[in-house]
Design an enzyme around this catalytic site. Structure first.
Site, PDB file in Angstrom:
ATOM      1  N   LYS A 230       0.831  -1.213   0.000  1.00 36.85           N
ATOM      2  CA  LYS A 230       0.000   0.000   0.000  1.00 36.85           C
ATOM      3  C   LYS A 230       0.860   1.256   0.000  1.00 36.85           C
ATOM      4  O   LYS A 230       0.524   2.252  -0.637  1.00 36.85           O
ATOM      5  CB  LYS A 230      -0.943  -0.008   1.202  1.00 36.85           C
ATOM      6  N   ASP A 271      -9.071   7.010   8.763  1.00 38.58           N
ATOM      7  CA  ASP A 271      -9.980   6.298   7.855  1.00 38.58           C
ATOM      8  C   ASP A 271      -9.620   4.821   7.963  1.00 38.58           C
ATOM      9  O   ASP A 271      -8.985   4.252   7.071  1.00 38.58           O
ATOM     10  CB  ASP A 271      -9.815   6.819   6.428  1.00 38.58           C
ATOM     11  N   TYR A 298     -10.241  -1.948  16.773  1.00 39.56           N
ATOM     12  CA  TYR A 298      -9.093  -1.341  16.101  1.00 39.56           C
ATOM     13  C   TYR A 298      -9.371   0.123  15.779  1.00 39.56           C
ATOM     14  O   TYR A 298      -8.478   0.982  15.903  1.00 39.56           O
ATOM     15  CB  TYR A 298      -8.767  -2.104  14.817  1.00 39.56           C
ATOM     16  N   CYS A 318     -16.090   3.991   5.175  1.00 44.68           N
ATOM     17  CA  CYS A 318     -16.947   3.696   4.027  1.00 44.68           C
ATOM     18  C   CYS A 318     -17.894   2.553   4.371  1.00 44.68           C
ATOM     19  O   CYS A 318     -18.149   1.670   3.556  1.00 44.68           O
ATOM     20  CB  CYS A 318     -16.113   3.369   2.792  1.00 44.68           C
TER      21      CYS A 318
END
Length: 377
Positions: A230, A271, A298, A318
């Site tokens: 990532k 996020d 978490y 999301c």
């Protein structure tokens, strides 16, 4: 409980019933099986103005429009659903690829699960691993070559279930003139700009949408992620967009305050990993109450760390469960601040939070909250 190919267990269904009727739950979950009617990008205003980018896209025959709220947001109509032509040969692809191909993306070698013997030039139907027909196209290489190399374009899609512009094929993409990003995610960047005068830390930065959004407005961002792949994608996006005010850090951001005690910023972005129940379009998904509860633990960790790094924290997900949204906010113990945006709706039992419900707002399901860290006495 099954909603076509979205499955939630009974405990999660009861959880949703605390806030929505049975019909609303069904409508919300069914809606994520289809894309929003608008596909959004964020214009990289360090390189081009929204009006100029729209002109360039229009000259290519692409219908593009400025968003009514955010000056750097541009959208394209998503067409469909269409009837897919029938072909004798079938290629089965993984879920992630199918969700892109159903919008018109082409099929590349790594996504193949299995395929009929196919020769270059032959017509094929592309099917998801649960049997959903998503596209029709023509092979550009033989199937044995595609399976052997697992690289390159295998099928050029000619008809997909839905149609959105193939933006990654455009020179404007290669030039770094825009970043594909949903409207609620773009909203996060604009909210954060109100609090970030000079600096920000993004605790869950990859693939880089929010970090690069702040950077294009001259804010120095420390972008953190714990995954090497990532991080590589994040670095690629920073380079593609031509931004020089992002410092990328490979680290588990739950422990930033412990491992980098001098790290401070005007605003922190959180996020975190979530159940993704708001992501659109989906081929299928199964989510349990237990999974949501585990993820929420978490999420609280990330949030409490962020509140030690900055005076203001923008929390977003999301997904649509209250377990991962309003309940996480309550557990933080921080003051909730009005984000002052005109889109979305108030949160569930949290008037200052903002929710985007896919069946109401024609967006992905999304949640935003702004928190202010409480000063120690």
């Amino acid at each position: 409980m099954y909603y076509v190919s979205i499955e939630i267990d009974n405990l999660l269904y009861k959880h949703f019933l605390e806030y929505l009727s049975d019909l609303e739950i069904e409508s919300m979950l069914r809606s994520v099986l289809t894309p929003p009617q608008r596909y959004y990008i964020r214009v990289n205003t360090t390189k081009i103005s929204p009006n100029e980018l729209i002109k360039r896209l229009n000259l290519r025959g692409i219908s593009a429009y400025k968003d009514e709220v955010f000056e750097d947001a541009v959208w394209f109509p998503v067409e469909g659903p269409f009837k897919i032509p029938s072909a004798k040969k079938i290629v089965v692809v993984d879920k992630k690829a199918a969700e892109s191909i159903m919008l018109g993306a082409d099929l590349y070698g790594p996504a193949i699960i299995k395929t009929d013997p196919v020769k270059s030039g032959e017509e094929v139907n592309i099917v998801s691993d649960n049997g959903v027909l998503v596209a029709y196209g023509k092979a550009v290489m033989n199937s044995d070559e595609a399976l052997r190399s697992r690289r390159g374009l295998f099928v050029k899609v000619e008809k997909s279930l839905y149609k959105a512009p193939k933006l990654r094929d455009l020179p404007e993409y290669a030039e770094g003139l825009f970043y594909s990003q949903s409207l609620p995610a773009i909203a996060v960047g604009h909210i954060a700009r109100k609090f970030a005068q000079q600096s920000a830390v993004d605790l869950n930065a990859a693939p880089g949408g929010k970090a690069t959004h702040l950077a294009q407005y001259g804010i120095h961002v420390i972008a953190v992620d714990r995954s090497s792949p990532k991080i590589s994608k994040l670095k690629y996006e920073v380079e593609r967009l031509g931004l020089n005010s992002v410092d990328v850090l490979l680290h588990d951001s739950r422990y930033l305050d412990r491992d980098f005690p001098k790290l401070k910023a005007d605003v922190a972005l959180v996020d975190p990993p979530c159940t993704d129940l708001g992501v659109r379009p989906k081929i299928y998904q199964k989510v349990t109450y237990s999974t949501a509860m585990t993820l929420s633990k978490y999420q609280v960790q990330f949030l409490k760390t962020a509140l030690k790094l900055a005076d203001y924290v923008i929390y977003s997900t999301c997904t649509t469960t209250a377990i991962e949204n309003e309940e996480v906010i309550k557990k933080s113990g921080a003051e909730i601040v009005d984000p002052e945006i005109s889109i979305g709706a108030p949160g569930w039992e949290c008037a200052e939070c903002r929710r985007f419900l896919p069946h109401i707002h024609n967006t992905p399901g999304f949640f935003i909250a702004v928190l202010k860290a409480k000063k120690a006495p």
